[in-house]
Write an enzyme that holds these catalytic residues in place. Structure first.
Site, PDB file in Angstrom:
ATOM      1  N   GLY A  10       0.825  -1.204   0.000  1.00 51.23           N
ATOM      2  CA  GLY A  10       0.000   0.000   0.000  1.00 51.23           C
ATOM      3  C   GLY A  10       0.856   1.250   0.000  1.00 51.23           C
ATOM      4  O   GLY A  10       1.808   1.346   0.773  1.00 51.23           O
ATOM      5  N   ARG A  78       1.474  -4.927  -5.823  1.00 52.92           N
ATOM      6  CA  ARG A  78       1.399  -6.181  -5.076  1.00 52.92           C
ATOM      7  C   ARG A  78       1.837  -7.258  -6.064  1.00 52.92           C
ATOM      8  O   ARG A  78       1.467  -7.207  -7.243  1.00 52.92           O
ATOM      9  CB  ARG A  78      -0.022  -6.396  -4.557  1.00 52.92           C
ATOM     10  CG  ARG A  78      -0.412  -5.280  -3.565  1.00 52.92           C
ATOM     11  CD  ARG A  78      -1.389  -5.744  -2.511  1.00 52.92           C
ATOM     12  NE  ARG A  78      -1.258  -4.951  -1.292  1.00 52.92           N
ATOM     13  CZ  ARG A  78      -1.891  -3.793  -1.052  1.00 52.92           C
ATOM     14  NH1 ARG A  78      -2.700  -3.299  -1.954  1.00 52.92           N
ATOM     15  NH2 ARG A  78      -1.716  -3.165   0.088  1.00 52.92           N
ATOM     16  N   ASP A 109       4.158  -4.772   6.565  1.00 57.12           N
ATOM     17  CA  ASP A 109       4.558  -6.106   7.033  1.00 57.12           C
ATOM     18  C   ASP A 109       4.653  -7.121   5.893  1.00 57.12           C
ATOM     19  O   ASP A 109       5.523  -7.986   5.907  1.00 57.12           O
ATOM     20  CB  ASP A 109       3.651  -6.596   8.161  1.00 57.12           C
ATOM     21  CG  ASP A 109       2.190  -6.638   7.763  1.00 57.12           C
ATOM     22  OD1 ASP A 109       1.812  -6.016   6.757  1.00 57.12           O
ATOM     23  OD2 ASP A 109       1.412  -7.312   8.465  1.00 57.12           O
ATOM     24  N   THR A 132       3.659   2.764   5.721  1.00 52.95           N
ATOM     25  CA  THR A 132       2.268   2.315   5.686  1.00 52.95           C
ATOM     26  C   THR A 132       1.431   3.294   6.493  1.00 52.95           C
ATOM     27  O   THR A 132       1.863   3.725   7.568  1.00 52.95           O
ATOM     28  CB  THR A 132       2.091   0.890   6.254  1.00 52.95           C
ATOM     29  OG1 THR A 132       0.697   0.681   6.545  1.00 52.95           O
ATOM     30  CG2 THR A 132       2.870   0.661   7.540  1.00 52.95           C
ATOM     31  N   ASP A 134      -1.088   2.637   8.128  1.00 52.79           N
ATOM     32  CA  ASP A 134      -1.777   1.968   9.248  1.00 52.79           C
ATOM     33  C   ASP A 134      -1.082   2.090  10.602  1.00 52.79           C
ATOM     34  O   ASP A 134      -1.700   1.809  11.629  1.00 52.79           O
ATOM     35  CB  ASP A 134      -1.949   0.474   8.937  1.00 52.79           C
ATOM     36  CG  ASP A 134      -2.970   0.242   7.837  1.00 52.79           C
ATOM     37  OD1 ASP A 134      -3.761   1.164   7.571  1.00 52.79           O
ATOM     38  OD2 ASP A 134      -2.968  -0.854   7.243  1.00 52.79           O
ATOM     39  N   ASP A 136       0.916   0.066  11.936  1.00 49.71           N
ATOM     40  CA  ASP A 136       0.734  -1.230  12.592  1.00 49.71           C
ATOM     41  C   ASP A 136       2.037  -2.015  12.727  1.00 49.71           C
ATOM     42  O   ASP A 136       2.016  -3.240  12.830  1.00 49.71           O
ATOM     43  CB  ASP A 136      -0.304  -2.058  11.813  1.00 49.71           C
ATOM     44  CG  ASP A 136       0.104  -2.271  10.357  1.00 49.71           C
ATOM     45  OD1 ASP A 136       1.073  -1.645   9.905  1.00 49.71           O
ATOM     46  OD2 ASP A 136      -0.563  -3.073   9.677  1.00 49.71           O
ATOM     47  N   ARG A 178      -7.066  -2.412   8.317  1.00 49.89           N
ATOM     48  CA  ARG A 178      -7.619  -3.767   8.219  1.00 49.89           C
ATOM     49  C   ARG A 178      -7.355  -4.576   9.479  1.00 49.89           C
ATOM     50  O   ARG A 178      -8.162  -5.389   9.889  1.00 49.89           O
ATOM     51  CB  ARG A 178      -7.024  -4.501   7.005  1.00 49.89           C
ATOM     52  CG  ARG A 178      -7.952  -4.489   5.813  1.00 49.89           C
ATOM     53  CD  ARG A 178      -7.311  -5.154   4.629  1.00 49.89           C
ATOM     54  NE  ARG A 178      -6.100  -4.456   4.246  1.00 49.89           N
ATOM     55  CZ  ARG A 178      -5.124  -4.970   3.501  1.00 49.89           C
ATOM     56  NH1 ARG A 178      -5.218  -6.201   3.060  1.00 49.89           N
ATOM     57  NH2 ARG A 178      -4.065  -4.260   3.188  1.00 49.89           N
TER      58      ARG A 178
HETATM   59  P1  ADP Z   1       2.347  -4.113   2.742  1.00 50.77           P
HETATM   60  O1  ADP Z   1       3.822  -4.208   2.555  1.00 50.77           O
HETATM   61  O2  ADP Z   1       1.830  -2.720   2.674  1.00 50.77           O
HETATM   62  O3  ADP Z   1       1.899  -4.891   3.967  1.00 50.77           O
HETATM   63  P2  ADP Z   1       1.378  -6.313   1.049  1.00 50.77           P
HETATM   64  O4  ADP Z   1       0.912  -7.153   2.190  1.00 50.77           O
HETATM   65  O5  ADP Z   1       0.525  -6.241  -0.153  1.00 50.77           O
HETATM   66  O6  ADP Z   1       1.670  -4.798   1.474  1.00 50.77           O
HETATM   67  O7  ADP Z   1       2.805  -6.885   0.619  1.00 50.77           O
HETATM   68  C1  ADP Z   1       3.512  -6.299  -0.449  1.00 50.77           C
HETATM   69  C2  ADP Z   1       4.165  -7.382  -1.283  1.00 50.77           C
HETATM   70  O8  ADP Z   1       5.113  -8.092  -0.489  1.00 50.77           O
HETATM   71  C3  ADP Z   1       3.229  -8.469  -1.805  1.00 50.77           C
HETATM   72  O9  ADP Z   1       2.531  -8.102  -2.955  1.00 50.77           O
HETATM   73  C4  ADP Z   1       4.224  -9.569  -2.116  1.00 50.77           C
HETATM   74  O10 ADP Z   1       4.909  -9.321  -3.323  1.00 50.77           O
HETATM   75  C5  ADP Z   1       5.213  -9.438  -0.972  1.00 50.77           C
HETATM   76  N1  ADP Z   1       4.860 -10.395   0.078  1.00 50.77           N
HETATM   77  C6  ADP Z   1       3.902 -10.309   0.995  1.00 50.77           C
HETATM   78  N2  ADP Z   1       3.854 -11.413   1.769  1.00 50.77           N
HETATM   79  C7  ADP Z   1       4.815 -12.219   1.316  1.00 50.77           C
HETATM   80  C8  ADP Z   1       5.289 -13.518   1.680  1.00 50.77           C
HETATM   81  N3  ADP Z   1       4.736 -14.210   2.685  1.00 50.77           N
HETATM   82  N4  ADP Z   1       6.328 -14.039   0.982  1.00 50.77           N
HETATM   83  C9  ADP Z   1       6.894 -13.348  -0.024  1.00 50.77           C
HETATM   84  N5  ADP Z   1       6.486 -12.132  -0.424  1.00 50.77           N
HETATM   85  C10 ADP Z   1       5.477 -11.589   0.220  1.00 50.77           C
END
Ligand code: ADP
Length: 329
Positions: A10, A78, A109, A132, A134, A136, A178
């Protein structure tokens, strides 16, 4: 050192200020910076930010004016492919091919999970920056983007309060979050809201209805309840339905602020935090750190294992929840 910097997940106001600080600190200490566009997806696509000479190298002037710009100039994404072993191995190969020794991911995260997974396949170093809205993530009092998101939400709720007062109405305003009630709680406190519904606490519709009656008896003419999108009841619309079932007047209105909260010029707090963290991340890499997130806690720069950022939950300050309750009379 050749440092790759990117924004992922995000987007959050202040991400550009963070990239700017990374570029300026790295170049001034004799290092190179490659801007990776569109997060992990851009890494897999070898989509690098090109300078005026079409080289994948950021310059001091590349980031001119970035500290005040909203959104993510490097773009974000993403990337489902990054969750696969093939994707991670491919990314490691691309980083080696381009001589990148270290990465500074700016994200939340999910981004840090991806970075930890990548380090199983790649021999380089990673220092993340918390980007982020959030707020969080543990290991930092505030994340980049949170201050601006709260400011945007507060401006919106103040406007809604004007119409609520005129028509003596109740509004349920849904804000982002969320898994975290930080935006909701800070917005509620700043706006003098009558209540907040967040994932961290049980939302008891019966007692909200009772409380509303008490407030009405005390002469309240408008009511604002701030609802985090991740509240366990399912957000503002779900809360409205539940309250209606308990006989609350149908004049209740729902407003969902949505993506509005992600945009806009970063607040001074976010610009300063992002600048500090980008600068600190480069310094930490130079000193040999890896697998950690740069943060600022109680005014002091600190490093936290990336692993902790997605395995440990950041607690909401209980005293702020109590304060909201005390003041919503
Ligand atoms: P944020 O970083 O804001 O929490 P996301 O949860 O969408 O956003 O995570 C961003 C990107 O990080 C995902 O689209 C993916 O490419 C990568 N990612 C998230 N979780 C994993 C995971 N368990 N293993 C590998 N890559 C991951």
């Amino acid at each position: 050192m050749r440092i790759g910097v990117f924004c992922s997940g995000g987007d959050a106001p202040g991400m550009n200020a963070c990239v700017r600080a990374v570029v300026r600190r790295a170049i001034s200490s004799g290092h190179e910076v490659v801007g990776i566009q569109r997060g992990y997806q851009g890494l897999l696509d070898e989509d690098f930010y090109l300078n005026a000479d079409r080289e994948p190298r950021m310059r001091l002037r590349t980031v001119s004016g970035w500290s005040r710009q909203g959104g993510a100039r490097l773009r974000s994404s993403r990337c489902p492919a990054f969750r696969t072993e093939e994707g991670l191995a491919k990314a490691a190969g691309i980083l080696d091919k381009h001589g990148i020794d270290a990465l500074i991911p700016i994200g939340g995260d999910g981004t840090f999970r991806g970075a930890v997974d990548l380090l199983r396949h790649w021999d380089g170093r990673v220092v993340g920056c918390p980007g982020t809205i959030d707020n969080d993530l543990i290991g930092t009092d505030f994340t980049i983007g949170f201050s601006t998101a709260v400011q945007t939400a507060v401006e919106a709720v103040d406007k809604i309060r004007d119409t609520a007062e005129s028509h003596e109405r109740m509004f349920l305003v849904e804000v982002m979050g969320r898994h975290s009630g930080y935006i909701a709680l800070y917005t509620a406190l700043a706006c003098g809201a009558e209540g907040v519904c967040i994932p961290e606490t049980f939302t008891d519709v019966g007692s909200i209805a009772e409380q509303l009656k008490v407030l009405e008896q005390r002469g309240k003419t408008s009511v604002m309840i701030i609802v985090a999108e991740g509240d366990e009841r399912g957000g503002a619309a779900a809360l409205q339905r539940a309250l209606n079932e308990l006989g609350q007047p149908s004049a209740t209105r729902v407003v969902v602020l949505g993506h509005l909260q992600r945009g806009g010029c970063p607040s001074p707090e976010d610009r300063i935090l992002a600048s500090r963290l980008g600068d600190f991340a480069v310094t930490a890499l130079r000193e040999g750190a890896s697998g950690v997130m740069a943060g600022v806690s109680a005014g002091i720069n600190s490093l936290t294992p990336l692993q902790d950022t997605f395995t440990l939950h950041k607690e909401l300050p209980a005293e702020l929840l109590e304060l909201l309750e005390t003041l919503a009379m």
